[in-house]
Structures are given as structure tokens and as C-alpha cells.
Scaffold this motif. Structure first.
Motif, PDB file in Angstrom:
ATOM      1  N   ASP B 229      16.760  29.679 -48.858  1.00  0.00           N
ATOM      2  CA  ASP B 229      17.325  30.923 -49.402  1.00  0.00           C
ATOM      3  C   ASP B 229      17.980  31.813 -48.348  1.00  0.00           C
ATOM      4  OD1 ASP B 229      16.467  30.087 -51.796  1.00  0.00           O
ATOM      5  OD2 ASP B 229      14.720  31.419 -51.920  1.00  0.00           O
ATOM      6  N   GLN B 230      17.393  31.794 -47.128  1.00  0.00           N
ATOM      7  CA  GLN B 230      17.969  32.607 -46.039  1.00  0.00           C
ATOM      8  C   GLN B 230      18.849  31.747 -45.128  1.00  0.00           C
ATOM      9  OE1 GLN B 230      14.330  32.694 -46.433  1.00  0.00           O
ATOM     10  NE2 GLN B 230      14.809  34.232 -47.991  1.00  0.00           N
ATOM     11  N   VAL B 231      19.367  30.670 -45.634  1.00  0.00           N
ATOM     12  CA  VAL B 231      20.062  29.620 -44.868  1.00  0.00           C
ATOM     13  C   VAL B 231      19.021  28.833 -44.051  1.00  0.00           C
ATOM     14  CG1 VAL B 231      21.876  28.977 -43.253  1.00  0.00           C
ATOM     15  CG2 VAL B 231      22.248  30.890 -44.854  1.00  0.00           C
ATOM     16  N   GLY B 232      18.368  29.510 -43.077  1.00  0.00           N
ATOM     17  CA  GLY B 232      17.269  28.846 -42.372  1.00  0.00           C
ATOM     18  C   GLY B 232      17.686  27.677 -41.496  1.00  0.00           C
ATOM     19  N   LEU B 233      18.946  27.671 -41.113  1.00  0.00           N
ATOM     20  CA  LEU B 233      19.454  26.580 -40.266  1.00  0.00           C
ATOM     21  C   LEU B 233      20.181  27.136 -39.053  1.00  0.00           C
ATOM     22  CD1 LEU B 233      21.193  24.357 -43.008  1.00  0.00           C
ATOM     23  CD2 LEU B 233      19.075  23.778 -41.799  1.00  0.00           C
ATOM     24  N   LEU B 234      20.020  26.470 -37.947  1.00  0.00           N
ATOM     25  CA  LEU B 234      20.890  26.669 -36.792  1.00  0.00           C
ATOM     26  C   LEU B 234      21.422  25.285 -36.446  1.00  0.00           C
ATOM     27  CD1 LEU B 234      18.663  29.010 -34.589  1.00  0.00           C
ATOM     28  CD2 LEU B 234      20.818  29.641 -35.703  1.00  0.00           C
ATOM     29  N   VAL B 235      22.694  25.083 -36.646  1.00  0.00           N
ATOM     30  CA  VAL B 235      23.274  23.769 -36.347  1.00  0.00           C
ATOM     31  C   VAL B 235      23.924  23.834 -34.975  1.00  0.00           C
ATOM     32  CG1 VAL B 235      25.147  22.189 -36.945  1.00  0.00           C
ATOM     33  CG2 VAL B 235      23.527  22.936 -38.699  1.00  0.00           C
ATOM     34  N   ASN B 236      23.454  22.954 -34.112  1.00  0.00           N
ATOM     35  CA  ASN B 236      23.943  22.982 -32.738  1.00  0.00           C
ATOM     36  C   ASN B 236      25.053  21.973 -32.519  1.00  0.00           C
ATOM     37  OD1 ASN B 236      23.433  23.794 -29.791  1.00  0.00           O
ATOM     38  ND2 ASN B 236      23.531  21.555 -29.714  1.00  0.00           N
ATOM     39  N   SER B 237      26.056  22.402 -31.792  1.00  0.00           N
ATOM     40  CA  SER B 237      27.051  21.467 -31.301  1.00  0.00           C
ATOM     41  C   SER B 237      27.271  21.790 -29.826  1.00  0.00           C
ATOM     42  CB  SER B 237      28.346  21.598 -32.108  1.00  0.00           C
ATOM     43  OG  SER B 237      29.222  20.568 -31.725  1.00  0.00           O
ATOM     44  N   SER B 238      27.251  20.779 -29.005  1.00  0.00           N
ATOM     45  CA  SER B 238      27.410  21.004 -27.562  1.00  0.00           C
ATOM     46  C   SER B 238      28.716  20.387 -27.091  1.00  0.00           C
ATOM     47  CB  SER B 238      26.239  20.388 -26.785  1.00  0.00           C
ATOM     48  OG  SER B 238      25.012  20.917 -27.229  1.00  0.00           O
ATOM     49  N   ARG B 239      28.649  19.084 -26.831  1.00  0.00           N
ATOM     50  CA  ARG B 239      29.795  18.411 -26.196  1.00  0.00           C
ATOM     51  C   ARG B 239      31.094  18.527 -26.964  1.00  0.00           C
ATOM     52  NH1 ARG B 239      26.834  12.822 -25.476  1.00  0.00           N
ATOM     53  NH2 ARG B 239      25.427  13.790 -26.984  1.00  0.00           N
ATOM     54  N   SER B 240      31.028  18.453 -28.321  1.00  0.00           N
ATOM     55  CA  SER B 240      32.292  18.449 -29.069  1.00  0.00           C
ATOM     56  C   SER B 240      32.998  19.806 -28.980  1.00  0.00           C
ATOM     57  CB  SER B 240      32.073  18.040 -30.528  1.00  0.00           C
ATOM     58  OG  SER B 240      31.277  19.002 -31.178  1.00  0.00           O
ATOM     59  N   ILE B 241      32.243  20.860 -28.696  1.00  0.00           N
ATOM     60  CA  ILE B 241      32.877  22.173 -28.491  1.00  0.00           C
ATOM     61  C   ILE B 241      33.236  22.381 -27.022  1.00  0.00           C
ATOM     62  CG2 ILE B 241      32.479  24.685 -28.502  1.00  0.00           C
ATOM     63  CD1 ILE B 241      30.869  24.340 -31.071  1.00  0.00           C
ATOM     64  N   ILE B 242      32.245  22.294 -26.155  1.00  0.00           N
ATOM     65  CA  ILE B 242      32.495  22.750 -24.781  1.00  0.00           C
ATOM     66  C   ILE B 242      33.404  21.807 -23.984  1.00  0.00           C
ATOM     67  CG2 ILE B 242      30.319  24.048 -24.807  1.00  0.00           C
ATOM     68  CD1 ILE B 242      29.118  22.079 -22.867  1.00  0.00           C
ATOM     69  N   TYR B 243      33.455  20.534 -24.408  1.00  0.00           N
ATOM     70  CA  TYR B 243      34.357  19.602 -23.721  1.00  0.00           C
ATOM     71  C   TYR B 243      35.518  19.175 -24.622  1.00  0.00           C
ATOM     72  CZ  TYR B 243      30.474  19.547 -20.488  1.00  0.00           C
ATOM     73  OH  TYR B 243      29.489  19.937 -19.622  1.00  0.00           O
ATOM     74  N   ALA B 244      35.920  20.076 -25.533  1.00  0.00           N
ATOM     75  CA  ALA B 244      37.056  19.772 -26.418  1.00  0.00           C
ATOM     76  C   ALA B 244      38.317  19.508 -25.592  1.00  0.00           C
ATOM     77  CB  ALA B 244      37.272  20.910 -27.408  1.00  0.00           C
ATOM     78  N   SER B 245      38.430  20.171 -24.447  1.00  0.00           N
ATOM     79  CA  SER B 245      39.497  19.868 -23.481  1.00  0.00           C
ATOM     80  C   SER B 245      38.913  20.027 -22.091  1.00  0.00           C
ATOM     81  CB  SER B 245      40.680  20.825 -23.672  1.00  0.00           C
ATOM     82  OG  SER B 245      41.461  20.882 -22.479  1.00  0.00           O
ATOM     83  N   ASN B 246      39.391  19.248 -21.145  1.00  0.00           N
ATOM     84  CA  ASN B 246      38.922  19.484 -19.777  1.00  0.00           C
ATOM     85  C   ASN B 246      40.063  19.961 -18.886  1.00  0.00           C
ATOM     86  OD1 ASN B 246      40.288  17.133 -19.417  1.00  0.00           O
ATOM     87  ND2 ASN B 246      38.666  16.082 -18.289  1.00  0.00           N
ATOM     88  N   ASP B 247      41.026  20.615 -19.524  1.00  0.00           N
ATOM     89  CA  ASP B 247      42.177  21.157 -18.795  1.00  0.00           C
ATOM     90  C   ASP B 247      42.087  22.689 -18.798  1.00  0.00           C
ATOM     91  OD1 ASP B 247      44.568  21.177 -17.409  1.00  0.00           O
ATOM     92  OD2 ASP B 247      45.483  19.668 -18.735  1.00  0.00           O
ATOM     93  N   THR B 248      43.121  23.355 -18.325  1.00  0.00           N
ATOM     94  CA  THR B 248      43.081  24.825 -18.243  1.00  0.00           C
ATOM     95  C   THR B 248      42.973  25.483 -19.622  1.00  0.00           C
ATOM     96  OG1 THR B 248      45.488  24.775 -18.158  1.00  0.00           O
ATOM     97  CG2 THR B 248      44.326  25.025 -16.050  1.00  0.00           C
ATOM     98  N   ASP B 249      43.263  24.732 -20.692  1.00  0.00           N
ATOM     99  CA  ASP B 249      43.154  25.279 -22.049  1.00  0.00           C
ATOM    100  C   ASP B 249      41.762  25.059 -22.655  1.00  0.00           C
ATOM    101  OD1 ASP B 249      43.136  22.548 -22.373  1.00  0.00           O
ATOM    102  OD2 ASP B 249      44.471  22.558 -24.122  1.00  0.00           O
ATOM    103  N   PHE B 250      40.765  24.766 -21.816  1.00  0.00           N
ATOM    104  CA  PHE B 250      39.442  24.368 -22.342  1.00  0.00           C
ATOM    105  C   PHE B 250      38.826  25.438 -23.244  1.00  0.00           C
ATOM    106  CE2 PHE B 250      36.249  26.848 -20.003  1.00  0.00           C
ATOM    107  CZ  PHE B 250      37.033  27.430 -19.010  1.00  0.00           C
ATOM    108  N   ALA B 251      39.011  26.729 -22.877  1.00  0.00           N
ATOM    109  CA  ALA B 251      38.391  27.797 -23.663  1.00  0.00           C
ATOM    110  C   ALA B 251      39.040  27.890 -25.040  1.00  0.00           C
ATOM    111  CB  ALA B 251      38.486  29.126 -22.908  1.00  0.00           C
ATOM    112  N   ASP B 252      40.359  27.786 -25.081  1.00  0.00           N
ATOM    113  CA  ASP B 252      41.055  27.806 -26.370  1.00  0.00           C
ATOM    114  C   ASP B 252      40.648  26.606 -27.228  1.00  0.00           C
ATOM    115  OD1 ASP B 252      42.354  30.102 -25.676  1.00  0.00           O
ATOM    116  OD2 ASP B 252      44.197  29.094 -25.011  1.00  0.00           O
ATOM    117  N   ALA B 253      40.530  25.463 -26.587  1.00  0.00           N
ATOM    118  CA  ALA B 253      40.153  24.247 -27.318  1.00  0.00           C
ATOM    119  C   ALA B 253      38.732  24.370 -27.856  1.00  0.00           C
ATOM    120  CB  ALA B 253      40.290  23.031 -26.411  1.00  0.00           C
ATOM    121  N   ALA B 254      37.834  24.960 -27.043  1.00  0.00           N
ATOM    122  CA  ALA B 254      36.452  25.162 -27.491  1.00  0.00           C
ATOM    123  C   ALA B 254      36.435  26.109 -28.694  1.00  0.00           C
ATOM    124  CB  ALA B 254      35.614  25.740 -26.348  1.00  0.00           C
ATOM    125  N   ARG B 255      37.235  27.173 -28.592  1.00  0.00           N
ATOM    126  CA  ARG B 255      37.310  28.126 -29.708  1.00  0.00           C
ATOM    127  C   ARG B 255      37.820  27.459 -30.985  1.00  0.00           C
ATOM    128  NH1 ARG B 255      36.991  33.220 -31.082  1.00  0.00           N
ATOM    129  NH2 ARG B 255      38.178  33.808 -32.927  1.00  0.00           N
TER     130      ARG B 255
END
Lengths: 269, 269
Positions: B229-255
Motif C-alpha cells: 500500500d505504501q509502495v514499500g519498495l526501493l529498486v536499486n540500479s547501479s552499473r546501468s546508471i552510473i556507467y551508462a557512458s564512460n566519456d565526458t557525457d557520463f553524468a548526462d547519460a546517467a541522468r
């Protein structure tokens, strides 16, 4: 370190004592608090007072981590001091780590490469791919929790799985992992009577046995049920040695307590 | 943080995303390596790029520890940065700790007091007295491994104990511990079909769900079987977000990657 080197140290010293370094600033002698690094000053004094009586040291990482960066630096200084001055001692990072594959690899590198410990304690719950990354390092060892010395061990470890207790399932399964010759197992001295069956499952592995001393386990029972042809035991004592006194005579008191245990060990092996 | 504050954040942001900070110097953009503290520089950039899309951050301590004192300092800087700038975010030290009573207390103090995390992940194998010390801190939470996302989960977690899988025994037993309202549970997204039965055992608890993304779990299935009822979930994603790009655009890609997940979440809740 190789297993034969460790066994040779045990033979030479007539000791299979491991001194646990669970260093608590609230328990160490107050005069040490004036030192620049009281945690390391205490570790060093305990090592100097006991090294000829024991074959292993086991810093418990929790106690170092509790002091943040300062604690982590004290841990680095302690392991570096041991590796430089007492390279024949087997070193155990009591960290009880375990995570999925790539994360376990990180932990293994932290303890085996960055800090250069000989071994690290690990937890079995996450299974094979959480354990095997620790077994990829030559002459390094992972010490798997099997049957621990605390009351909570009865919550899950002794529950029946496939007609045997879970800790036996852990021993049987883990002994099939790749490079399982680099595994040792934690078995609490407070449950010494279980050692007989454990020895049937892992006859040749080293067992790290906490719980003698402050926790009430019997050294004699541990040897009766747990010793193998090469001894194959590391019996740990932490608090009863390192906090034998909290006055200026703490190092002498620690030595006296370690000597008492070493003498008992010499008679038993 | 209180549970109601966390639920409120989820409601406001229409997101139950947790961003995992598994920071590997071999994977971050090479231009960051010139920074004084590349680990923290990367953490900070990821936080700045994603904070309005997620409700939690989960630094995996193994990745920080792998860099020794330098890594531990980066972890301190990361949690301090979060607590100062984004106090509404729930913070998780993914440390998978667990030891006998007095040692667990040390770990709890390290993560809850010294570092001021809201929560820490812990392992169940050592039972009650290894878990309860983590539950003594008001508005702090322990997140217990129940059913993990890796293949090794089938070694022990799914083995039958008292006619049910061990992970269900863990859930049932732990939910009887003192202060168990401060417990959350790790349940891997790669085993989403198990969530239905898990919700019968712990209907009101938050579940931390890793394994969506790089490990292949389905967000839709997690919500179908795991939401309460309160959602009660925290779904974690690590690599697929933080390493979406390994170039200078990494922050935009993570976003962009975090936004994609947040949009899916908004539709599902």
C-alpha cells in the motif's frame, strides 16, 4: 603463506594460538590514549608481548572501522607491522565479508592485495559466486563461517536441510567449490562436540575456533574432537588475552595469559 | 529518517529508485582520474545528475574499501555530501555486515553514528544476536539479506528448512526479532516471482530490490508481485546508471538512464 609453513610454525612453537585484536578504546589502558595512535600503540604492544607464543593474529575489522579513517589507518599500520616484523605469523582479517561476484572480488583485493593479509573471514549465505572470488589468490585463504560461537547460531545454522544441519550443508557444498583447498572454516569452541562430525566432512581443512576464554569454550574438548594429523586448528582468544589487565602492566598480563594457553596447547598436541 | 518520510519522498517524486554507487576507478571516465579525489568527484557528479529522480543512494562499501584509506575517505566525503545537500534521500551503506553481539554493535556505530547512514545491509547467517544490535538505533534501519539476486542464492537460500525455503525461514524468524520494525529485506529482482510469497510473510516491510538492469530483473514484475500500500519498495540500479557512458557525457547519460527508470516507476505506482 602456504599451509605447510603454517603447520611448521605450529610444530615449532607447540602452539596453535591465534590472538584476536578486538581493540576497543574504552577498554585499553588509559595511559595509551595519550599516544598519537592509541589503537596501533596497543596492537603493537600486544604483538610484542605475545608473538613467540602464537602463530596467528586476527584483527577484527569492525573495531577498526568503528573509528573511521583513523581506525582504517591503524589497521593498515597493524598489518604492515606484522608483515614487516613477523612474516611467519598467519594473518586473518576478521571481516566476515561476502557479496555478489564482482563485489567479492573487490573485497578480496582489498584484504589480500591492498592490505596483504594471508586470509579473510567470509559469510556463506550468498553461496558459490560470493565465495569463489576469494579463492583465486595463491597462498591466500578464505575462512568460511560454518558454525559460530554465539547463541544466534541456533537460529539458522543448526536448522535441518536435507536431513542434516545447515552448517554441515555449508561445509559439504563449499568443499566442492573451485580451489576449495584455500578454504578454512570457522567453528565455535562453545560447540566443540559438533567438531567430530565436522571433521568427517572436512578432515584436512584448518578450522578457526573462536570462543575459548571469555565465551566459555573448552580447549581440551576442541583438541579432542577437532585436531587432525597436522593439528589443523587455530584457536582464537581475544578479550581474555588483550584485556587481561587494563593498567600499565597490560602487556605482561597479556603475555601471561597467552603463555598459559600455549602451555595447555603444548600438552595437548 | 522515518519510514513515513521515506514513503512521502516516494510519493512526491513518483520514484522508488535507489542509485547504487559501485565506484570502480577502472570504469569511470578517464578525465576524472586527474581530480584530487576521483572516487568522490564521480560520486558527486552522479548525485548531482540524478538526485531529483531517485529517493535513495547506496554506496557499496567494498568498492571504497578496495582503495584503502583513500577509499574510506571518499566514502566519508560521499555520505557527508549527501547528508549536507540532500538530507531527504535515504542512504544505504551496502556493507553486508554481521558478527557476534559486541562486534555487530561496533559496526552499527560505525555506519549509523560515525558515518551517519540511514541504513546498512546485513547478513543473517549468525542469527539474532548478530542482527538485533543494528536495530537499537532510532530512525535507523538494517536491511537483511533474504533472497539475493546472484546464482549462488540457490546454494543455501532456497534449500528447504521446516518445509519452506531458508530465505522464508530467515524472513519469519527475523520478523520476530526485537525492534523488527527497523528491518528491511533484500530480495533480488532476478527472482521477482518469489515476491508474492515474501509479501505474505512481511507485508509491511520495505524491500530493497537489486538486480534490475545489468543483472536482468524486470521492474514490472517487481512491482506486480512486491508493491504494498505504501509502495514499500526501493529498486536499486547501479552499473546501468552510473556507467551508462564512460566519456565526458557520463553524468548526462546517467541522468537519462535514471529518468527512464523513474518514468517507468511513475507509470507503475
Amino acid at each position: 603463506m602456504t599451509l605447510s609453513h603454517l603447520s611448521k610454525q605450529i610444530e615449532n612453537k607447540k602452539s596453535f594460538l591465534c590472538v584476536g585484536l578486538d581493540i576497543d578504546l574504552e577498554k585499553i589502558p588509559t595511559h595509551l590514549l595519550q599516544e598519537e595512535d592509541p589503537i596501533f600503540a596497543f596492537s603493537k604492544a600486544i604483538i610484542e608481548a605475545t608473538h613467540d607464543l602464537c602463530v596467528a593474529y586476527k584483527p577484527n575489522t569492525a573495531f577498526f572501522e568503528a573509528y573511521g579513517v583513523k581506525g582504517w589507518m591503524a589497521l593498515e599500520k597493524t598489518i604492515n607491522y606484522l608483515n614487516k616484523n613477523y612474516p611467519d605469523h598467519f594473518t586473518i582479517a576478521d571481516a566476515k565479508r561476502g557479496d555478489i561476484g564482482n563485489t567479492s572480488t573487490r573485497y578480496a583485493k582489498a584484504f589480500f592485495e591492498d592490505l596483504n593479509f594471508d586470509s579473510v573471514t567470509i559469510a556463506p549465505y550468498m553461496g558459490k559466486d560470493s565465495v569463489e572470488p576469494f579463492l583465486e589468490f595463491e597462498d591466500k585463504f578464505a575462512i568460511l563461517l560454518a558454525l559460530t560461537s554465539n547463541q544466534g547460531a541456533f537460529d539458522f545454522q543448526t536448522k535441518t536441510v536435507d536431513e542434516k544441519p545447515l552448517y554441515q550443508e555449508v561445509l559439504k557444498t563449499a568443499s566442492q567449490y573451485k580451489n576449495s583447498d584455500r578454504l578454512m572454516y570457522v567453528v565455535g569452541a562453545t560447540k566443540a562436540e559438533y567438531l567430530k562430525e565436522i571433521r568427517q566432512i572436512v578432515p584436512n581443512s584448518f578450522l578457526l575456533v573462536p570462543g575459548v576464554g571469555a565465551q566459555g569454550g573448552s580447549l581440551e574438548e576442541v583438541v579432542t574432537y577437532g585436531k587432525n594429523d597436522q593439528v589443523g586448528l587455530l584457536v582464537n582468544s581475544s578479550r581474555s588475552i588483550i584485556y587481561a589487565s587494563n593498567d600499565t602492566d597490560f602487556a605482561d598480563a597479556a603475555r601471561a595469559k597467552a603463555l598459559e594457553l600455549q602451555k595447555q596447547m603444548a600438552e595437548l598436541i
